[in-house]
Design an enzyme around this catalytic site. Structure first.
Site, PDB file in Angstrom:
ATOM      1  N   GLY A 115     -18.967  20.093 -22.712  1.00  0.00           N
ATOM      2  CA  GLY A 115     -19.271  19.848 -24.114  1.00  0.00           C
ATOM      3  C   GLY A 115     -18.192  20.286 -25.093  1.00  0.00           C
ATOM      4  O   GLY A 115     -18.397  20.240 -26.306  1.00  0.00           O
ATOM      5  N   GLU A 131     -18.346  26.066 -16.023  1.00  0.00           N
ATOM      6  CA  GLU A 131     -18.946  24.863 -16.611  1.00  0.00           C
ATOM      7  C   GLU A 131     -20.427  24.795 -16.287  1.00  0.00           C
ATOM      8  O   GLU A 131     -20.814  24.321 -15.215  1.00  0.00           O
ATOM      9  CB  GLU A 131     -18.322  23.607 -16.024  1.00  0.00           C
ATOM     10  CG  GLU A 131     -16.911  23.286 -16.383  1.00  0.00           C
ATOM     11  CD  GLU A 131     -16.641  21.787 -16.230  1.00  0.00           C
ATOM     12  OE1 GLU A 131     -17.190  21.166 -15.290  1.00  0.00           O
ATOM     13  OE2 GLU A 131     -15.924  21.240 -17.072  1.00  0.00           O
ATOM     14  N   ASN A 138     -10.120  16.064 -17.850  1.00  0.00           N
ATOM     15  CA  ASN A 138     -10.651  15.442 -16.636  1.00  0.00           C
ATOM     16  C   ASN A 138     -11.106  14.019 -16.975  1.00  0.00           C
ATOM     17  O   ASN A 138     -12.080  13.839 -17.701  1.00  0.00           O
ATOM     18  CB  ASN A 138     -11.825  16.275 -16.111  1.00  0.00           C
ATOM     19  CG  ASN A 138     -12.427  15.695 -14.845  1.00  0.00           C
ATOM     20  OD1 ASN A 138     -11.968  14.675 -14.333  1.00  0.00           O
ATOM     21  ND2 ASN A 138     -13.479  16.336 -14.359  1.00  0.00           N
ATOM     22  N   ILE A 167     -22.680  19.672 -19.478  1.00  0.00           N
ATOM     23  CA  ILE A 167     -21.611  18.700 -19.227  1.00  0.00           C
ATOM     24  C   ILE A 167     -21.983  17.345 -19.839  1.00  0.00           C
ATOM     25  O   ILE A 167     -23.098  16.868 -19.666  1.00  0.00           O
ATOM     26  CB  ILE A 167     -21.326  18.560 -17.722  1.00  0.00           C
ATOM     27  CG1 ILE A 167     -20.673  19.842 -17.183  1.00  0.00           C
ATOM     28  CG2 ILE A 167     -20.427  17.361 -17.442  1.00  0.00           C
ATOM     29  CD1 ILE A 167     -20.428  19.839 -15.674  1.00  0.00           C
ATOM     30  N   HIS A 179     -16.259  20.660  -8.531  1.00  0.00           N
ATOM     31  CA  HIS A 179     -16.834  20.250  -9.812  1.00  0.00           C
ATOM     32  C   HIS A 179     -18.325  19.973  -9.623  1.00  0.00           C
ATOM     33  O   HIS A 179     -18.748  19.538  -8.546  1.00  0.00           O
ATOM     34  CB  HIS A 179     -16.137  18.980 -10.307  1.00  0.00           C
ATOM     35  CG  HIS A 179     -16.479  18.638 -11.726  1.00  0.00           C
ATOM     36  ND1 HIS A 179     -17.661  18.021 -12.076  1.00  0.00           N
ATOM     37  CD2 HIS A 179     -15.817  18.869 -12.870  1.00  0.00           C
ATOM     38  CE1 HIS A 179     -17.702  17.882 -13.385  1.00  0.00           C
ATOM     39  NE2 HIS A 179     -16.598  18.389 -13.894  1.00  0.00           N
ATOM     40  N   ALA A 201     -13.665  16.515 -20.988  1.00  0.00           N
ATOM     41  CA  ALA A 201     -13.648  15.101 -20.586  1.00  0.00           C
ATOM     42  C   ALA A 201     -14.027  14.174 -21.743  1.00  0.00           C
ATOM     43  O   ALA A 201     -13.169  13.704 -22.485  1.00  0.00           O
ATOM     44  CB  ALA A 201     -14.563  14.875 -19.384  1.00  0.00           C
TER      45      ALA A 201
HETATM   46  O1  G3P Z   1     -14.588  18.700 -15.923  1.00  0.00           O
HETATM   47  C1  G3P Z   1     -14.868  18.635 -17.251  1.00  0.00           C
HETATM   48  C2  G3P Z   1     -16.230  18.265 -17.524  1.00  0.00           C
HETATM   49  O2  G3P Z   1     -17.160  18.402 -16.582  1.00  0.00           O
HETATM   50  C3  G3P Z   1     -16.703  18.524 -18.911  1.00  0.00           C
HETATM   51  O3  G3P Z   1     -17.141  17.330 -19.369  1.00  0.00           O
HETATM   52  O4  G3P Z   1     -17.551  15.596 -20.951  1.00  0.00           O
HETATM   53  O5  G3P Z   1     -18.646  17.814 -21.233  1.00  0.00           O
HETATM   54  O6  G3P Z   1     -16.222  17.581 -21.642  1.00  0.00           O
HETATM   55  P1  G3P Z   1     -17.414  17.075 -20.884  1.00  0.00           P
END
Ligand code: G3P
Length: 218
Positions: A179, A139, A8, A144, A91, A200
């Site tokens: 994460g 999630e 993402n 996040i 999301h 992400a």
């Molecule tokens: O949609 C993926 C996201 O919300 C996860 O983000 O940066 O923790 O990998 P991240």
């Protein structure tokens, strides 16, 4: 089907404009016999990425509208026509009311788009599983963007989520997100019964995204 790694891009500066096309191209050079790799580019780059880069593309969000007087709305029909294979809905950074989510899922399925519904709690997983999407991405919002992954922080919960989804909607696959940043995270997610990961910052903000992805898939 191979387990899915869905990247993402959110609206990070590192992937805005031409940088986003270059990012998608770099990611598309990463080949894997074990995993399928897909990206959710910034929405304004979706068509260009879908047309220029041979990689499955997902829209980061769509609304539940058909063509008509809906100023500023993002239509499922348009992202499909632009080349998207699927969409991410609900999301944590773009939450939908449940009624709106129900309508969006219905319309996306009608347009032939694969649906990834994000859920940030077990209770929400139970609720959205009834909509029978192709994927549910579990999630926890608090993790996040951090360096403690959902896989290391909540392995037991992931096991529960997989069981619940199997019971409510057997065809729905579970993705883990928040994460996720290491090879261990990916392997553990699969070992716990998930079908893949949604991630992400670990890739999008990396100096060498392709290298980080390759390392993660080793
Ligand atoms: O949609 C993926 C996201 O919300 C996860 O983000 O940066 O923790 O990998 P991240």
């Amino acid at each position: 089907m191979k387990p899915l790694i869905l990247i993402n891009c959110k609206t990070y500066a590192e992937v805005s404009g031409e940088k986003g096309i270059r990012f998608a191209r770099k990611i598309a050079t990463v080949r894997s016999s074990k995993y399928e790799i897909a990206v959710a580019p910034p929405l304004l780059l979706l068509r260009e990425v879908a047309q220029k880069v041979h990689i499955p593309v997902f829209a980061q969000h769509v609304d539940s509208d058909e063509y008509g007087p809906h100023t500023g709305q993002i239509l499922p029909a348009e992202v499909k026509e632009a080349g998207a294979r699927g969409v991410i809905l609900n999301h944590s950074e773009r939450k939908l009311g449940f009624e709106r989510l129900v309508e969006s899922v219905k319309l996306c399925k009608k347009k032939g788009l694969e649906v990834v519904i994000c859920a940030s709690s077990v209770a929400e997983v139970k609720k959205v599983a009834k909509l029978k999407p192709e994927y549910i991405a579990y999630e926890p919002a608090a993790l996040i963007g951090g360096d403690v992954s959902v896989v290391s922080a909540k392995p037991g919960v992931i096991g529960d989520v997989v069981k619940i989804v199997k019971r409510v909607s057997a065809q729905t696959r579970v993705l883990c997100g928040a994460g996720v940043h290491t090879r261990e995270d990916l392997q553990t997610a699969i070992r716990l019964g998930a079908f893949g990961v949604l991630l992400a910052h670990a890739i999008v903000k990396a100096r060498d995204p392709a290298m980080v992805l390759r390392k993660m898939m080793r």
